[in-house]
Design a protein around this motif. Structure first.
Motif, short mmCIF file in Angstrom:
data_model
loop_
_atom_site.label_atom_id
_atom_site.label_comp_id
_atom_site.label_asym_id
_atom_site.label_seq_id
_atom_site.Cartn_x
_atom_site.Cartn_y
_atom_site.Cartn_z
N MET A 199 0.82 -1.19 0.00
CA MET A 199 0.00 0.00 0.00
C MET A 199 0.86 1.25 0.00
SD MET A 199 -2.86 1.24 2.68
CE MET A 199 -2.29 2.65 3.56
N ILE A 200 1.97 1.22 0.69
CA ILE A 200 2.79 2.42 0.82
C ILE A 200 3.39 2.84 -0.53
CG2 ILE A 200 5.02 1.39 1.37
CD1 ILE A 200 3.48 4.25 3.29
N ALA A 201 3.56 1.90 -1.45
CA ALA A 201 4.17 2.23 -2.75
C ALA A 201 3.30 3.20 -3.54
CB ALA A 201 4.41 0.96 -3.54
N TRP A 202 2.00 2.96 -3.61
CA TRP A 202 1.16 3.85 -4.40
C TRP A 202 0.90 5.16 -3.68
CZ3 TRP A 202 -3.62 5.68 -3.05
CH2 TRP A 202 -4.31 5.03 -2.03
N VAL A 203 0.91 5.16 -2.35
CA VAL A 203 0.71 6.40 -1.60
C VAL A 203 1.89 7.35 -1.83
CG1 VAL A 203 0.46 7.40 0.70
CG2 VAL A 203 -0.77 5.31 0.11
N LEU A 204 3.09 6.80 -1.76
CA LEU A 204 4.28 7.62 -2.01
C LEU A 204 4.27 8.19 -3.41
CD1 LEU A 204 7.13 8.61 -1.17
CD2 LEU A 204 7.98 6.48 -2.17
N ARG A 205 3.97 7.37 -4.38
CA ARG A 205 3.92 7.84 -5.78
C ARG A 205 2.86 8.93 -5.96
NH1 ARG A 205 5.60 2.81 -5.69
NH2 ARG A 205 7.07 2.01 -7.23
N SER A 206 1.68 8.73 -5.37
CA SER A 206 0.62 9.73 -5.55
C SER A 206 0.95 11.04 -4.86
CB SER A 206 -0.71 9.18 -5.05
OG SER A 206 -0.67 8.94 -3.66
N ILE A 207 1.59 10.98 -3.71
CA ILE A 207 1.96 12.23 -3.02
C ILE A 207 3.02 12.98 -3.82
CG2 ILE A 207 3.13 13.15 -0.98
CD1 ILE A 207 1.65 11.00 0.65
N VAL A 208 4.03 12.27 -4.29
CA VAL A 208 5.11 12.92 -5.03
C VAL A 208 4.60 13.49 -6.36
CG1 VAL A 208 7.29 12.53 -6.23
CG2 VAL A 208 6.95 11.60 -3.94
N LEU A 209 3.83 12.71 -7.09
CA LEU A 209 3.35 13.20 -8.39
C LEU A 209 2.28 14.28 -8.22
CD1 LEU A 209 3.31 9.88 -10.41
CD2 LEU A 209 4.92 11.78 -10.58
N GLY A 210 1.43 14.16 -7.21
CA GLY A 210 0.47 15.23 -6.93
C GLY A 210 1.17 16.53 -6.54
N ALA A 211 2.21 16.41 -5.72
CA ALA A 211 2.99 17.60 -5.34
C ALA A 211 3.70 18.19 -6.56
CB ALA A 211 4.01 17.24 -4.26
N LEU A 212 4.18 17.34 -7.46
CA LEU A 212 4.81 17.83 -8.68
C LEU A 212 3.81 18.61 -9.53
CD1 LEU A 212 7.27 17.97 -10.58
CD2 LEU A 212 6.47 15.81 -11.56
N VAL A 213 2.59 18.09 -9.65
CA VAL A 213 1.55 18.79 -10.42
C VAL A 213 1.27 20.16 -9.80
CG1 VAL A 213 -0.90 18.75 -11.04
CG2 VAL A 213 0.50 16.71 -11.37
N VAL A 214 1.12 20.20 -8.48
CA VAL A 214 0.84 21.47 -7.81
C VAL A 214 2.01 22.43 -7.97
CG1 VAL A 214 0.41 22.56 -5.57
CG2 VAL A 214 -0.81 20.49 -6.20
N ALA A 215 3.23 21.93 -7.81
CA ALA A 215 4.41 22.78 -7.95
C ALA A 215 4.51 23.35 -9.37
CB ALA A 215 5.67 22.00 -7.60
N LEU A 216 4.25 22.51 -10.36
CA LEU A 216 4.29 23.00 -11.74
C LEU A 216 3.20 24.04 -11.99
CD1 LEU A 216 5.06 19.70 -13.66
CD2 LEU A 216 6.57 21.68 -13.38
N ARG A 217 2.02 23.84 -11.41
CA ARG A 217 0.95 24.82 -11.58
C ARG A 217 1.29 26.14 -10.89
NH1 ARG A 217 -4.99 22.53 -10.73
NH2 ARG A 217 -5.42 24.68 -11.31
N VAL A 218 1.92 26.07 -9.72
CA VAL A 218 2.31 27.30 -9.01
C VAL A 218 3.38 28.05 -9.79
CG1 VAL A 218 3.47 28.14 -6.94
CG2 VAL A 218 1.60 26.50 -6.73
N VAL A 219 4.39 27.33 -10.24
CA VAL A 219 5.46 27.97 -11.02
C VAL A 219 4.90 28.54 -12.32
CG1 VAL A 219 7.57 27.49 -12.34
CG2 VAL A 219 7.32 26.60 -10.03
N LEU A 220 4.01 27.81 -12.95
CA LEU A 220 3.38 28.30 -14.18
C LEU A 220 2.53 29.54 -13.90
CD1 LEU A 220 2.98 27.73 -17.20
CD2 LEU A 220 1.03 26.31 -16.56
N GLY A 221 1.83 29.55 -12.78
CA GLY A 221 1.03 30.72 -12.42
C GLY A 221 1.89 31.95 -12.19
N PHE A 222 3.00 31.79 -11.45
CA PHE A 222 3.90 32.91 -11.23
C PHE A 222 4.53 33.37 -12.55
CE2 PHE A 222 4.44 31.43 -6.67
CZ PHE A 222 3.72 32.48 -6.15
N ALA A 223 4.94 32.43 -13.37
CA ALA A 223 5.58 32.78 -14.64
C ALA A 223 4.62 33.49 -15.58
CB ALA A 223 6.15 31.53 -15.29
N MET A 224 3.36 33.10 -15.56
CA MET A 224 2.39 33.74 -16.45
C MET A 224 2.13 35.19 -16.05
SD MET A 224 1.52 31.71 -18.87
CE MET A 224 -0.01 32.37 -19.44
#
Length: 157
Positions: A1-26
């Motif tokens: 169970m821990i394998a998919w939780v770790l992946r989802s947290i990291v990839l979800g955080a990556l999506v949010v980070a990319l959206r934040v950086v994209l928002g600031f850059a825009m």
């Protein structure tokens, strides 16, 4: 169970980070929006494919035959990452100076999340397939003779 939780947290955080950086850059470079969106998309897809590739290689190398199916693991990762990143992005949009699109909660957890789910699940499946193929190819190089193209009767197939 821990394998998919770790992946989802990291990839979800990556999506949010990319959206934040994209928002600031825009805000500061609005004329380069298409290039910045494409770069963000490529960064997310590269991360997902590489992680799927490592999973596929590790899965096939651990089990010399057919390894367990990783489809459900990555589907759970995609759903949790998509819905979680939508919720976090919706909450961050209330903070001042965070321009993440002013989308409503319903949009973020339905349409926005479904797009992120596809952006995680499909490239991960491609990466898993490539990883398994590479692991099989690496394991197959140890054979002394190539497989024969002749049938049992001695005729060409």
């Amino acid at each position: 169970m821990i394998a998919w939780v770790l992946r989802s947290i990291v990839l979800g955080a990556l999506v949010v980070a990319l959206r934040v950086v994209l928002g600031f850059a825009m805000v500061y470079w609005p004329t380069h929006g298409a290039q910045m969106r494409a770069l963000s998309l490529i960064a997310l897809l590269a991360a997902v494919v590489v992680w799927g590739l490592f999973d596929g290689r590790r899965n096939r190398a651990a089990d010399s035959g057919r390894g367990p199916d990783l489809t459900m693991r990555w589907l759970k990762v995609a759903v949790a990452g998509g819905v979680g990143s939508g919720l976090v992005a919706w909450l961050l949009d209330f903070l001042p100076r965070f321009d993440l699109g002013d989308n409503g909660l319903l949009f973020e957890v339905t349409a926005g999340a479904s797009f992120i789910i596809l952006l995680i699940f499909v490239p991960a499946s491609i990466g898993i397939g490539i990883g398994r193929l590479l692991a099989e190819r690496k394991a197959g190089k140890g054979r002394s003779t190539p497989p024969s193209l002749l049938s049992a009767a001695g005729t060409a197939i």
